[in-house]
Design a protein around this motif. Sequence first.
Motif, PDB file in Angstrom:
ATOM      1  N   SER A   1       0.827  -1.203   0.000  1.00  0.00           N
ATOM      2  CA  SER A   1       0.000   0.000   0.000  1.00  0.00           C
ATOM      3  C   SER A   1       0.862   1.254   0.000  1.00  0.00           C
ATOM      4  O   SER A   1       0.582   2.231  -0.709  1.00  0.00           O
ATOM      5  CB  SER A   1      -0.927  -0.006   1.221  1.00  0.00           C
ATOM      6  N   LYS A   2       1.946   1.240   0.792  1.00  0.00           N
ATOM      7  CA  LYS A   2       2.844   2.395   0.837  1.00  0.00           C
ATOM      8  C   LYS A   2       3.565   2.609  -0.484  1.00  0.00           C
ATOM      9  O   LYS A   2       3.964   3.718  -0.819  1.00  0.00           O
ATOM     10  CB  LYS A   2       3.859   2.218   1.974  1.00  0.00           C
TER      11      LYS A   2
ATOM     12  N   SER B   1       2.169   2.249  -3.310  1.00  0.00           N
ATOM     13  CA  SER B   1       1.128   2.588  -4.285  1.00  0.00           C
ATOM     14  C   SER B   1       0.608   1.390  -5.060  1.00  0.00           C
ATOM     15  O   SER B   1       0.006   1.559  -6.123  1.00  0.00           O
ATOM     16  CB  SER B   1       1.635   3.656  -5.276  1.00  0.00           C
TER      17      SER B   1
ATOM     18  N   SER C   1      -1.993  -0.338  -4.900  1.00  0.00           N
ATOM     19  CA  SER C   1      -3.363  -0.547  -4.458  1.00  0.00           C
ATOM     20  C   SER C   1      -4.331   0.236  -5.337  1.00  0.00           C
ATOM     21  O   SER C   1      -3.953   1.191  -6.014  1.00  0.00           O
ATOM     22  CB  SER C   1      -3.531  -0.083  -3.000  1.00  0.00           C
TER      23      SER C   1
ATOM     24  N   ILE D   1      -7.060   2.973  -5.898  1.00  0.00           N
ATOM     25  CA  ILE D   1      -7.273   4.265  -5.248  1.00  0.00           C
ATOM     26  C   ILE D   1      -8.752   4.645  -5.293  1.00  0.00           C
ATOM     27  O   ILE D   1      -9.375   4.623  -6.356  1.00  0.00           O
ATOM     28  CB  ILE D   1      -6.431   5.362  -5.916  1.00  0.00           C
TER      29      ILE D   1
ATOM     30  N   ARG E   1      -6.185   2.149  -1.367  1.00  0.00           N
ATOM     31  CA  ARG E   1      -5.681   3.396  -0.787  1.00  0.00           C
ATOM     32  C   ARG E   1      -6.795   4.410  -0.866  1.00  0.00           C
ATOM     33  O   ARG E   1      -7.456   4.545  -1.898  1.00  0.00           O
ATOM     34  CB  ARG E   1      -4.444   3.909  -1.524  1.00  0.00           C
TER      35      ARG E   1
END
Length: 290
Positions: free
Chosen positions: A82-83, A85, A87, A89, A166
Motif C-alpha cells: 500500500s505504501k 502505491s 493498491s 485508489i 488506498r
Amino acid sequence: YVRNDRTLLSGKELDFYFPEYKLAVEISPTSTHNAVTGFNNSAGKEKNYHKDKFLACANAGIELITVFDWHDFNKVKEMISSKLSGSKIVYARKLVYKEETKLTKENFKKFSDWHVLSLPQNFKRDNLVSSLLDMNGEVLGLALWVDTKDPNIKELKRMVFKPNFRVPGGSSKLVSNFVKNHPEVEKLVTFSDCDLGTGSVYGKIGFTLIDESRPSVNYFHIKEKQHIKNLSLVMQGADRLLSKFPNYEPVGVGENLPSNQEIVESYGFLPVYDCGYRKWEMPCSRYKTY
C-alpha cells in the motif's frame, strides 16, 4: 529497491530500501536479533539497537518498518504494498461517513483481519466506530474510538483501510467527522507503533508528536511461535500465560521463586527489544472551526 544498503546510515545495514518512496524494511528474526545471543554466537542486540536504527532512519527522512517474528507477514507485506502505491485508489470525497456505538462482529473481524495489530478477542465491544462506505455500502475504512480517564479526551485506538485499497483523504475524513459529531470531546490522543513506521499520517491530519517511549521487551519462542509481551507477563504472570505450553510445570506463588522473566526464558523464550511507540495528541478545535 536496494538490497543490504550500507550507504544511508553510516555503515548500518538496511535490508531493503525503496529510494523512490523513502521507505526501508528491516527483517529482524529472533534467532539473531534477541538480547542474549546473535549471529555465530556473537553478543545479543543491545536494548536500543532497533530503536536507534528507527530514529536514524527518521532523521534521514526515511520511514523504517521493522519486521519481527511475531508480526503477521502477510499483513506486513500488504501494508508495504500500500505504501508503494500498489493498491486501488478510491478518494475519500466519494465515500459516505457512518458512525456506530458498538463494535459489531463484522467490524471486529475487519479490524482483526486488516490491521497488523489485531484486536484481542476480549476487547470491549461498547466503543464508537467510524466507517467510510462506498456507494454499494462496502466498508473501505474504519476508526475505533475508546474512552480515556478524562471524559473530554478520546483515544483513536485503531485506524485501518481495506487491504489493496488506498483512500486519499480517508484518515482526515474519519477524524474530522468524528470531531464534528462529538462537540463534547476536546482532545484526541493516539499511539503509533514504531515497529510499523513513523506514524506520519497522524502528523499530516493535525496530530502533534508529544512523547516517544523507550523500547519494550518481548519474549518469543522460535519453535512454538509463541509471543509474549512484557506487559502481559507482568500483569498475568508466567503460570497463566504458559498454562498450555508443552511440558510446563506451574511455579505457583511464594518467596524465593524465579521471576516471570526468568521462568519464560528458562522455557526457551528469547528477549527481543522492539522500537517502542509514539504518542500523538490533537486539540479538536482544529476541526471544529471549519
